[in-house]
Design a protein around this motif. Structure first.
Motif, PDB file in Angstrom:
ATOM      1  N   SER A  95     -92.638  53.250  47.912  1.00 62.90           N
ATOM      2  CA  SER A  95     -91.859  54.651  48.020  1.00 62.90           C
ATOM      3  C   SER A  95     -92.187  55.302  46.280  1.00 62.90           C
ATOM      4  N   CYS A  96     -91.717  54.280  45.991  1.00 63.40           N
ATOM      5  CA  CYS A  96     -91.481  54.007  44.181  1.00 63.40           C
ATOM      6  C   CYS A  96     -93.257  53.940  43.644  1.00 63.40           C
ATOM      7  N   GLU A  97     -93.509  54.988  42.618  1.00 63.00           N
ATOM      8  CA  GLU A  97     -94.281  55.504  41.947  1.00 63.00           C
ATOM      9  C   GLU A  97     -94.434  54.577  40.760  1.00 63.00           C
ATOM     10  N   ILE A  98     -96.024  55.000  39.732  1.00 62.25           N
ATOM     11  CA  ILE A  98     -96.180  54.117  38.620  1.00 62.25           C
ATOM     12  C   ILE A  98     -95.364  55.137  37.612  1.00 62.25           C
ATOM     13  N   GLY A  99     -95.861  56.352  37.500  1.00 58.32           N
ATOM     14  CA  GLY A  99     -94.804  56.508  36.482  1.00 58.32           C
ATOM     15  C   GLY A  99     -93.254  56.133  36.287  1.00 58.32           C
ATOM     16  N   GLY A 100     -92.654  56.433  37.623  1.00 56.09           N
ATOM     17  CA  GLY A 100     -91.414  56.426  37.430  1.00 56.09           C
ATOM     18  C   GLY A 100     -90.925  54.499  36.711  1.00 56.09           C
ATOM     19  N   LEU A 101     -91.688  53.979  37.877  1.00 55.33           N
ATOM     20  CA  LEU A 101     -91.700  52.221  37.506  1.00 55.33           C
ATOM     21  C   LEU A 101     -91.481  52.251  35.411  1.00 55.33           C
ATOM     22  N   VAL A 102     -92.704  52.879  35.174  1.00 59.14           N
ATOM     23  CA  VAL A 102     -93.625  52.370  33.949  1.00 59.14           C
ATOM     24  C   VAL A 102     -92.238  53.454  32.962  1.00 59.14           C
ATOM     25  N   SER A 103     -91.314  54.137  33.528  1.00 56.04           N
ATOM     26  CA  SER A 103     -90.679  55.248  32.828  1.00 56.04           C
ATOM     27  C   SER A 103     -88.955  54.637  33.209  1.00 56.04           C
ATOM     28  N   THR A 104     -88.589  53.957  33.710  1.00 54.31           N
ATOM     29  CA  THR A 104     -87.756  53.644  33.766  1.00 54.31           C
ATOM     30  C   THR A 104     -87.660  51.538  33.515  1.00 54.31           C
ATOM     31  N   ASN A 105     -88.602  50.974  32.872  1.00 52.45           N
ATOM     32  CA  ASN A 105     -88.984  49.822  32.484  1.00 52.45           C
ATOM     33  C   ASN A 105     -89.026  48.875  33.806  1.00 52.45           C
ATOM     34  N   ALA A 106     -88.939  48.840  34.812  1.00 53.39           N
ATOM     35  CA  ALA A 106     -88.666  48.403  36.359  1.00 53.39           C
ATOM     36  C   ALA A 106     -88.717  47.084  36.662  1.00 53.39           C
ATOM     37  N   GLY A 107     -87.713  46.321  36.393  1.00 57.34           N
ATOM     38  CA  GLY A 107     -87.896  44.447  36.890  1.00 57.34           C
ATOM     39  C   GLY A 107     -87.825  44.878  38.565  1.00 57.34           C
ATOM     40  N   GLY A 108     -87.669  44.179  39.604  1.00 55.83           N
ATOM     41  CA  GLY A 108     -87.464  43.813  40.414  1.00 55.83           C
ATOM     42  C   GLY A 108     -87.514  41.837  40.878  1.00 55.83           C
ATOM     43  N   THR A 109     -87.923  41.437  41.541  1.00 61.34           N
ATOM     44  CA  THR A 109     -87.590  39.735  42.312  1.00 61.34           C
ATOM     45  C   THR A 109     -88.645  39.235  40.936  1.00 61.34           C
ATOM     46  N   GLY A 110     -89.720  40.071  40.383  1.00 59.72           N
ATOM     47  CA  GLY A 110     -90.648  38.342  40.120  1.00 59.72           C
ATOM     48  C   GLY A 110     -90.428  38.633  38.232  1.00 59.72           C
ATOM     49  N   VAL A 111     -90.016  39.124  37.730  1.00 56.88           N
ATOM     50  CA  VAL A 111     -89.854  39.143  36.443  1.00 56.88           C
ATOM     51  C   VAL A 111     -89.185  38.124  36.010  1.00 56.88           C
ATOM     52  N   LEU A 112     -88.877  36.612  36.546  1.00 58.45           N
ATOM     53  CA  LEU A 112     -88.396  35.501  36.403  1.00 58.45           C
ATOM     54  C   LEU A 112     -90.020  35.276  35.810  1.00 58.45           C
ATOM     55  N   ARG A 113     -91.453  35.252  36.864  1.00 63.31           N
ATOM     56  CA  ARG A 113     -92.281  34.403  36.376  1.00 63.31           C
ATOM     57  C   ARG A 113     -93.481  35.471  35.201  1.00 63.31           C
ATOM     58  N   TYR A 114     -93.636  36.560  36.016  1.00 65.63           N
ATOM     59  CA  TYR A 114     -94.116  37.620  35.009  1.00 65.63           C
ATOM     60  C   TYR A 114     -94.107  39.024  34.343  1.00 65.63           C
ATOM     61  N   GLY A 115     -92.366  38.311  34.379  1.00 67.13           N
ATOM     62  CA  GLY A 115     -90.917  39.884  33.045  1.00 67.13           C
ATOM     63  C   GLY A 115     -91.699  41.335  33.573  1.00 67.13           C
ATOM     64  N   SER A 116     -90.825  42.274  32.904  1.00 69.21           N
ATOM     65  CA  SER A 116     -90.499  43.487  33.402  1.00 69.21           C
ATOM     66  C   SER A 116     -92.111  44.155  33.552  1.00 69.21           C
ATOM     67  N   MET A 117     -91.735  45.844  33.722  1.00 68.39           N
ATOM     68  CA  MET A 117     -92.786  46.729  33.205  1.00 68.39           C
ATOM     69  C   MET A 117     -93.482  46.824  31.583  1.00 68.39           C
ATOM     70  N   ARG A 118     -92.065  46.350  30.648  1.00 69.22           N
ATOM     71  CA  ARG A 118     -92.475  45.773  29.784  1.00 69.22           C
ATOM     72  C   ARG A 118     -93.917  45.104  29.518  1.00 69.22           C
ATOM     73  N   GLU A 119     -94.189  44.037  30.450  1.00 69.69           N
ATOM     74  CA  GLU A 119     -95.172  42.926  30.309  1.00 69.69           C
ATOM     75  C   GLU A 119     -95.438  42.849  31.083  1.00 69.69           C
ATOM     76  N   LEU A 120     -95.918  43.831  31.646  1.00 68.72           N
ATOM     77  CA  LEU A 120     -96.990  44.514  32.470  1.00 68.72           C
ATOM     78  C   LEU A 120     -98.010  45.421  32.487  1.00 68.72           C
ATOM     79  N   VAL A 121     -97.282  46.273  31.266  1.00 64.92           N
ATOM     80  CA  VAL A 121     -98.492  47.766  31.404  1.00 64.92           C
ATOM     81  C   VAL A 121     -98.929  47.004  29.909  1.00 64.92           C
ATOM     82  N   LEU A 122    -100.368  47.788  29.963  1.00 64.10           N
ATOM     83  CA  LEU A 122    -101.299  47.388  29.012  1.00 64.10           C
ATOM     84  C   LEU A 122    -101.406  48.545  28.066  1.00 64.10           C
ATOM     85  N   GLY A 123    -102.049  49.371  28.776  1.00 66.80           N
ATOM     86  CA  GLY A 123    -102.009  51.216  28.316  1.00 66.80           C
ATOM     87  C   GLY A 123    -101.198  52.371  28.624  1.00 66.80           C
ATOM     88  N   VAL A 124    -100.761  53.437  28.121  1.00 68.60           N
ATOM     89  CA  VAL A 124    -100.141  54.637  28.755  1.00 68.60           C
ATOM     90  C   VAL A 124    -101.373  55.564  28.008  1.00 68.60           C
TER      91      VAL A 124
END
Length: 430
Positions: A95-124
């Motif tokens: 149910s969560c959406e990309i705009g909200g994930l970007v705007s909150t710098n979402a984390g989750g269970t994969g941050v250890l390997r991939y980073g949060s949204m700051r590391e996963l966004v190339l452009g806005v």
């Protein structure tokens, strides 16, 4: 509910002319009130759910461009269809959406390997407070031409503009994985185990989550028949997944070998390795049903703080002891991400003891203050991945350095001089 970036721009321009506030909304899965209007002034709720197109997938560039209303599960499925993966994963994936994930710098269970949204966004792409559109949808991994403006919008919770689309970083699709549940004597043992496993398998650790004994008990009591694959005789448990994109790597055999070595070193008391995908799902169900189970158990106060990984072993007993001493009838649980220092401290309060909203709010305020104070004492943050929203504005003022608040207010004033963009979130409304 606009259907295009241009419609968002027209609406924002109109609101700017009429001095009407704008509150951007996505999937409404946030936990700090960031998408809730304050009610003290006229505001437009700008829901982006209709903007749900995936505009482009560039498999060769490992990138995907999605509009703000795209649901995370759909983005992950689209990447999978191209033999790629978008690794962000959290409980609200459906149910969560990309705009909200970007705007909150979402984390989750994969941050250890991939980073949060700051590391996963190339452009806005974003609509600015005056209604102009900034097209920053560049799918580049190296772009050193001036300020990295996209980072201003990641984690800004809609206070600087409306994110309408984002270019996301993709990775090779995983081919093999293995899951284990391990019993540990304490938090320090979990930190030591993580360091040991990183030395043995590198970045193949897909997830490394810790759950306290009491937290698993609540899930088993209120989680619709869920069962633990091992006896609950230890104070803490770690759920770990190894994964790799190479089909030749035997993840299960490697996990068993490394766990045997960990047992020999005294890092693990006991362990269970899932023999198939169904058993792995049952193990992870213990983690994914925490929020729902806790709410059934009582009035739940969940915190989202972080401290340096090296100080987790100090932090957990410190906050547990303070809450149990100062908050009557609190059952303290812990669950979260060892690898990034973000263990959620959860107090479950009996509804028989806390019978009125006023009692619940007073207890929640006390729990939150205890956890925030302990986090800052240990050089941590009062918000690791949920954001500030409305809920923690005053706490941010209390715990953030004055010069940091001054810089944040200067950025806000430069982008939004009228104070129309999601007022009262992160910073107090002027």
């Amino acid at each position: 509910m606009p259907g295009s970036t241009q419609e968002v721009a027209t609406l924002v321009k109109t609101c700017a002319a009429m001095h009407v506030a704008i509150v951007p909304q996505g999937g409404n899965t946030g936990l700090t009130g960031g998408a809730v209007a304050s009610g003290d002034r006229p505001a437009v709720l700008l829901n982006l759910s209709r903007m749900n197109r995936i505009r482009e997938i560039d498999a060769a560039n490992n990138s995907l461009t999605a509009e703000a209303g795209c649901i995370l599960a759909n983005v992950r499925e689209a990447a999978d269809a191209q033999e790629r993966q978008f690794p962000l994963l959290l409980g609200s994936v459906g149910s969560c959406e990309i705009g909200g994930l970007v705007s909150t710098n979402a984390g989750g269970t994969g941050v250890l390997r991939y980073g949060s949204m700051r590391e996963l966004v190339l452009g806005v792409e974003a609509v600015l407070p005056d209604g102009s559109v900034w097209d920053g949808l560049r799918a580049l991994r190296k772009d050193n031409a001036g300020y990295d403006l996209k980072q201003l919008f990641i984690g800004a919770e809609g206070t600087l503009g409306v994110v309408t689309a984002a270019v996301l970083k993709l990775f090779p699709r995983l081919s093999v994985c293995a899951t284990a549940m391990m019993a540990l004597s304490g938090v320090q043992q979990a930190v030591d185990l993580l360091r040991f496993m990183q030395g043995q398998v590198g970045n193949r650790i897909e997830a490394f989550e810790i759950l306290s004994h009491r937290q698993i008990e609540i899930v088993l009591e209120h989680g619709h028949g869920l069962q633990s694959p091992m006896a609950l005789e230890a104070p803490f448990y770690v759920l770990m997944e190894l994964a790799d994109s190479s089909p030749q790597w035997d993840a299960g055999a490697e996990l068993e070998r490394k766990l045997e070595a960990a047992l020999e070193r005294g890092l693990v008391l006991d362990a269970v390795v899932a023999s198939d995908g169904a058993k792995a799902d049952r193990i992870w169900a213990l983690r994914h049903n925490i929020s729902e189970s806790n709410k059934r158990a009582g009035f739940t106060v969940s915190n989202d703080t972080s401290v340096p990984i090296s100080r987790l072993a100090q932090f957990i007993p410190l906050v547990t002891g303070r809450i149990e001493q100062q908050v009557e009838g609190a059952s303290v649980c812990h669950a979260g991400h060892i690898g990034d220092g973000n263990i959620h401290v959860i107090a479950v309060l009996s509804r028989a003891l806390y019978t009125t909203p006023e009692q619940c709010e007073a207890a929640a305020a006390r729990v939150n203050l205890i956890v925030h104070e302990a986090s800052v004492e240990l050089d941590g943050s009062i918000s690791a991945e949920h954001g500030i929203g409305r809920m923690h504005v005053e706490r941010l003022e209390r715990f953030k350095a004055p010069i940091e608040l001054q810089m944040m207010r200067a950025v806000k004033a430069a982008f939004d001089p009228q104070g129309l963009m999601n007022p009262g979130k992160i910073l107090r409304a002027g």
